[in-house]
Design an enzyme around this catalytic site. Structure first.
Site, short mmCIF file in Angstrom:
data_model
loop_
_atom_site.label_atom_id
_atom_site.label_comp_id
_atom_site.label_asym_id
_atom_site.label_seq_id
_atom_site.Cartn_x
_atom_site.Cartn_y
_atom_site.Cartn_z
N ARG A 1 0.06 8.97 0.87
CA ARG A 1 -0.53 9.24 2.00
C ARG A 1 0.01 8.06 3.13
NH1 ARG A 1 -3.58 6.36 -1.46
NH2 ARG A 1 -3.70 4.35 -1.05
N ASP B 1 0.76 -1.12 0.04
CA ASP B 1 0.19 -0.03 0.02
C ASP B 1 0.96 1.21 0.02
OD1 ASP B 1 -2.38 1.46 -0.05
OD2 ASP B 1 -2.66 1.21 2.13
N ASP C 1 2.49 2.68 7.72
CA ASP C 1 1.50 1.98 7.17
C ASP C 1 1.67 0.59 6.65
OD1 ASP C 1 -1.48 2.67 7.64
OD2 ASP C 1 -0.46 4.64 7.62
#
Ligand code: ADE
Length: 316
Positions: free
Chosen positions: A181, A177, A195
């Site tokens: 962001r 991912d 993340d």
């Protein structure tokens, strides 16, 4: 019984990482997803010389299920194993007498996406303006404030992210991912890859298919991830190409105007995003290499770091 800690064995949470929950004062929410959130907090006596340190605490929302709990556990377990200046640093974990908290370093400047977007309106100039502003100390503001970014800054962001990803891929960690962001920015514009919730060790092949497809935004996904749920370092390279596009557009949303369901057929016909206005040819050439249909034709993070190294040399 919640959380179902016993399911993961006694050795999952080690004393070494356990931080006393009562030494944590939660402040405000920094970011949130559907099932999880990150809260700013003060950690008391985290470091010997500091009475109190600002940290970020990752936790689940009440609506989270066992799968999300497992994702947070996996994130903690991966973070325990990593140590690199361009990867977010684990500080501790609270597992006893309450919800699972994963404590990581606080990144003053927030996500790379928001950082780029905040700098955008100060960046309306052209290539020449950006180059000039790099040498004009009056344009460089105090800490915590965004300033006009130069192309050298943007190359440096790209280089740092590539360095962090080269390190992770060396540990056989596939991020899955990678997006602006999910990159955090600290003081001095240091990039921290974050993340890891969806990351899996490459060799744990059986966990891939259990993931629900809809949870990963398609506009960052390689074609083989879209049609066959195949995630490798080479699919991270594809996502990295999209991150480069985000960086050079100062945080624009990729494939503007294209609905997500149209993406796969479009990519199959060979369609790729155009070179953004102002994007140096050399940087667009890297994106195109990252977006090769055949995963094995894409470069490695080691190669990308090397290319960006020479771009940085040329722009000193
Ligand atoms: N948002 C999400 N994680 C963060 C962190 N570690 N620091 C600052 N903002 C964040």
């Amino acid at each position: 019984q919640w959380p179902p800690k016993v399911a993961f064995g006694q050795d999952v949470f080690e004393d070494k990482w356990e931080f006393p929950r009562h030494c944590l004062t939660l402040e405000h929410v920094l970011g949130e997803g559907e099932f999880g959130q990150v809260v700013r907090a003060q950690a008391h006596m985290l470091r010997p010389q500091e009475e109190s340190s600002v940290v970020a605490v990752k936790m689940l929302k009440p609506e989270a299920s066992g799968a999300e709990y497992q994702d947070l556990v996996s994130e903690f377990q991966l973070l325990k194993e990593v140590d690199h200046p361009n990867v977010i640093k684990l500080l501790g974990v609270c597992t006893l007498k309450g919800p699972l908290y994963v404590i990581v370093e606080f990144c003053e400047l927030g996500s790379l996406r928001s950082f780029l977007r905040a700098s955008k309106f100060k960046n309306k100039g052209s290539w020449e303006d950006k180059q000039r502003s790099g040498n004009d100390p009056s344009m460089i503001s105090e800490k915590n404030e965004t300033r006009i970014l130069t192309f050298r800054d943007l190359f440096s962001f790209a280089w740092q992210i590539s360095k962090g990803m080269d390190y992770l891929s060396g540990l056989k960690i596939v991020h899955r991912d990678l997006a602006a962001r999910n990159v955090l920015v600290t003081e001095g514009m240091k990039m921290k890859i974050s993340d890891f919730g969806l990351s899996r060790d490459v060799y744990e092949a059986d966990t891939y298919l259990k993931m629900s497809k809809g949870r990963i935004p398609v506009k960052w996904m390689a074609p083989e991830s879209l049609y066959a749920q195949i995630y490798t370092t080479k699919s991270d390279i594809w996502s990295y190409g999209v991150v480069l596009w985000e960086v050079v557009t100062l945080g624009a949303s990729p494939y503007p105007g294209i609905p997500p369901e149209r993406l796969f057929p479009l990519l199959s016909t060979g369609y790729r995003m155009d070179r953004p206005d102002d994007c140096p040819e050399e940087l667009y050439a890297i994106m195109q290499k990252c977006w090769k249909t055949e995963p094995e034709h894409r470069p490695s993070f080691f190669m990308l770091t090397d290319i960006l190294d020479s771009l940085l040399q040329q722009n000193t």
